[in-house]
Design an enzyme around this catalytic site. Sequence first.
Site, short mmCIF file in Angstrom:
data_model
loop_
_atom_site.label_atom_id
_atom_site.label_comp_id
_atom_site.label_asym_id
_atom_site.label_seq_id
_atom_site.Cartn_x
_atom_site.Cartn_y
_atom_site.Cartn_z
N GLY A 26 2.24 1.99 -3.24
CA GLY A 26 2.38 2.25 -4.66
C GLY A 26 3.36 1.35 -5.39
O GLY A 26 3.70 1.61 -6.55
N PHE A 46 -1.31 -20.09 -14.70
CA PHE A 46 0.07 -19.66 -14.97
C PHE A 46 0.50 -18.66 -13.92
O PHE A 46 -0.32 -18.20 -13.13
CB PHE A 46 0.22 -19.05 -16.38
CG PHE A 46 -0.73 -17.93 -16.69
CD1 PHE A 46 -0.43 -16.62 -16.32
CD2 PHE A 46 -1.93 -18.18 -17.35
CE1 PHE A 46 -1.31 -15.57 -16.62
CE2 PHE A 46 -2.81 -17.14 -17.65
CZ PHE A 46 -2.51 -15.85 -17.29
N ARG A 106 0.82 -1.23 0.00
CA ARG A 106 0.00 0.00 0.00
C ARG A 106 0.84 1.27 0.00
O ARG A 106 0.52 2.25 0.63
CB ARG A 106 -0.99 0.03 1.19
CG ARG A 106 -1.87 -1.19 1.34
CD ARG A 106 -2.73 -1.49 0.11
NE ARG A 106 -3.47 -2.72 0.35
CZ ARG A 106 -3.00 -3.93 0.07
NH1 ARG A 106 -1.80 -4.07 -0.49
NH2 ARG A 106 -3.72 -4.99 0.33
N TYR A 139 -7.05 -5.58 -9.76
CA TYR A 139 -6.52 -5.23 -11.08
C TYR A 139 -7.42 -4.35 -11.95
O TYR A 139 -6.97 -3.86 -12.99
CB TYR A 139 -6.15 -6.50 -11.84
CG TYR A 139 -4.98 -7.23 -11.20
CD1 TYR A 139 -3.68 -6.77 -11.37
CD2 TYR A 139 -5.17 -8.35 -10.40
CE1 TYR A 139 -2.60 -7.42 -10.78
CE2 TYR A 139 -4.10 -9.01 -9.80
CZ TYR A 139 -2.82 -8.53 -10.00
OH TYR A 139 -1.76 -9.17 -9.40
C1 LIG Z 1 -1.77 -7.30 -4.18
C2 LIG Z 1 -0.42 -6.61 -3.94
C3 LIG Z 1 0.54 -7.03 -5.06
C4 LIG Z 1 -0.65 -5.09 -3.99
O1 LIG Z 1 0.59 -4.44 -3.89
P1 LIG Z 1 0.71 -2.97 -3.26
O2 LIG Z 1 2.08 -2.51 -3.53
O3 LIG Z 1 0.20 -2.96 -1.90
O4 LIG Z 1 -0.30 -2.16 -4.18
P2 LIG Z 1 -0.27 -0.56 -4.37
O5 LIG Z 1 0.16 0.09 -3.10
O6 LIG Z 1 0.48 -0.21 -5.59
O7 LIG Z 1 -1.81 -0.30 -4.60
C5 LIG Z 1 -2.38 0.23 -5.76
C6 LIG Z 1 -3.86 0.38 -5.51
O8 LIG Z 1 -4.44 -0.91 -5.35
C7 LIG Z 1 -5.10 -1.01 -4.08
N1 LIG Z 1 -4.87 -2.38 -3.62
C8 LIG Z 1 -3.72 -3.07 -3.71
N2 LIG Z 1 -3.88 -4.30 -3.21
C9 LIG Z 1 -5.15 -4.38 -2.81
C10 LIG Z 1 -5.90 -5.42 -2.21
N3 LIG Z 1 -5.34 -6.61 -1.93
N4 LIG Z 1 -7.18 -5.18 -1.92
C11 LIG Z 1 -7.73 -3.97 -2.21
N5 LIG Z 1 -7.07 -2.96 -2.79
C12 LIG Z 1 -5.79 -3.17 -3.07
C13 LIG Z 1 -4.44 0.03 -3.22
O9 LIG Z 1 -5.26 0.41 -2.17
C14 LIG Z 1 -4.21 1.13 -4.23
O10 LIG Z 1 -5.45 1.78 -4.44
P3 LIG Z 1 -5.58 3.24 -5.13
O11 LIG Z 1 -5.46 3.01 -6.60
O12 LIG Z 1 -6.95 3.67 -4.76
O13 LIG Z 1 -4.49 4.06 -4.57
C15 LIG Z 1 0.17 -6.98 -2.56
O14 LIG Z 1 -0.75 -6.63 -1.57
C16 LIG Z 1 0.52 -8.45 -2.43
O15 LIG Z 1 1.63 -8.85 -2.71
N6 LIG Z 1 -0.46 -9.28 -1.97
C17 LIG Z 1 -0.24 -10.69 -1.70
C18 LIG Z 1 0.11 -11.49 -2.94
C19 LIG Z 1 -0.89 -11.35 -4.04
O16 LIG Z 1 -2.10 -11.39 -3.82
N7 LIG Z 1 -0.37 -11.14 -5.25
C20 LIG Z 1 -1.18 -10.99 -6.44
C21 LIG Z 1 -1.20 -12.27 -7.16
S1 LIG Z 1 -2.32 -12.22 -8.54
#
Ligand SMILES: CC(C)(COP(=O)(O)OP(=O)(O)OC[C@H]1O[C@@H](n2cnc3c(N)ncnc32)[C@H](O)[C@@H]1OP(=O)(O)O)[C@@H](O)C(=O)NCCC(=O)NCCS
Length: 403
Positions: free
Chosen positions: A93, A403, A91, A124
């Site tokens: 960016g 994948f 969270r 996404y």
């Molecule tokens: C999902 C993940 C990659 C997000 O990474 P992050 O660096 O926290 O994301 P960011 O800070 O760039 O967030 C970008 C936006 O997405 C939102 N967001 C990110 N992850 C989110 C989540 N899990 N649920 C809800 N909103 C989320 C943020 O609030 C932010 O919102 P905004 O556009 O309103 O500012 C991270 O939480 C993670 O690694 N999760 C566990 C593994 C996983 O699920 N990976 C994805 C596999 S498909």
Amino acid sequence: MSEHDVRPLAEAEFRDANRVFLSSLHRPAPTDQQWERSTARYEPGRVFGAFRSGELVGTTMALGSSLAVPGGAVLPASAVTGVGVRADHTRRGVLRALMRTQLDDVRDRGEPVAMLHASEAVIYGRFGYGEATRTRTVSLDTHRATLHADAPSGGSIRLLDKAEAGKILPELYRRIVSSRPGTISRSDGWWESRLGVFSGEQMVVAIHTGEDGVDDGFALYEAKMNDYRFDDGTCELQVGDIRGADAVATASLWRFLLGVDLVDRVVVIDRPVDEPLERLLTDRRACRVSSVQDDLWVRLVDVPAALAARGYGTAEPVVVEVRDGFLPENSGSYRIGADGVQRCAAQPQLSMDVDVLASLYLGDVGVSALAAGGRVAVHDPAAVAEADRLFAMTEAPWCGTGF
Ligand SMILES: CC(C)(COP(=O)(O)OP(=O)(O)OC[C@H]1O[C@@H](n2cnc3c(N)ncnc32)[C@H](O)[C@@H]1OP(=O)(O)O)[C@@H](O)C(=O)NCCC(=O)NCCS
């Protein structure tokens, strides 16, 4: 210098990226053997890392792949995977910065679409990905499930060990895979991982050979049980993949799986939502649908190219305004008709965000359903039925490839 530096990773850094990704999913670091079997998935130039104070804190990568779209075209596509941010850096960016770099890279490669499977449905959409296919998991009670007498049949089944399977499955998949929208290609590296690190030791590969002597289908499965005397009714065949070139091959594989001895239940993940499985059975209630889930998420990276590549049904043309905040060059109005797609300056009849367009793209959902859900702004009500006809598909789109 930005808060997070994002750059393509060198090959020596791929294992670190794998570790960051796995830890974000609460999974342990790979053993040497697991890593060896995963490396084929890491394509130089397509693996990105985000760094904070010199430390790798987030990653994403893509496999070069392709996507079948309505009308029969197969588009080059990036299969995005391995996305993870370290828990102490979420969270802030990091994902946004990674997505920016990766989507720019996809566009520079001339791939009009990117696609992924999402761990959560809320992540996404903001980057322009829309849910484009669905999949179902079915569970069959083998004591009740029998194929009816008129179900297609023919050919024979043989079992292979994983080493033999590794030699024939990549070619077999390429040869028999259908043109159903949502189908993606599977690289040799994908198969190496599938048959190696992601499969249990007990995985069995069944091959179907048609009456003409040519292999035309396969299934991958593994048996799970609590009681080795098979007395407690819990032996389950977990099936990860069934592919047949035609109805005979597919029905024959189902018949085989339902007939394996000592099994109480056959559970199959990742099947098309419109598969006529219940129609093959004498007792349709022997098949339970345990879940229907989102499958492939698609990002139209080059909207004009992606729209022009698919076919459309017969209907009056419709002017659609597309809004794309992340890749603004896609924003604009498009005249979409059975005879093709052009950018235009006409007054839009419908307006939608680019992730909503992605949900329409493969035909999984209609414009009327999206409008009813408030995801499409309707300026001309007559356009809704026309757009439904333009985007409609007779076959549900389906990917069925993890994948
Ligand atoms: C999902 C993940 C990659 C997000 O990474 P992050 O660096 O926290 O994301 P960011 O800070 O760039 O967030 C970008 C936006 O997405 C939102 N967001 C990110 N992850 C989110 C989540 N899990 N649920 C809800 N909103 C989320 C943020 O609030 C932010 O919102 P905004 O556009 O309103 O500012 C991270 O939480 C993670 O690694 N999760 C566990 C593994 C996983 O699920 N990976 C994805 C596999 S498909």
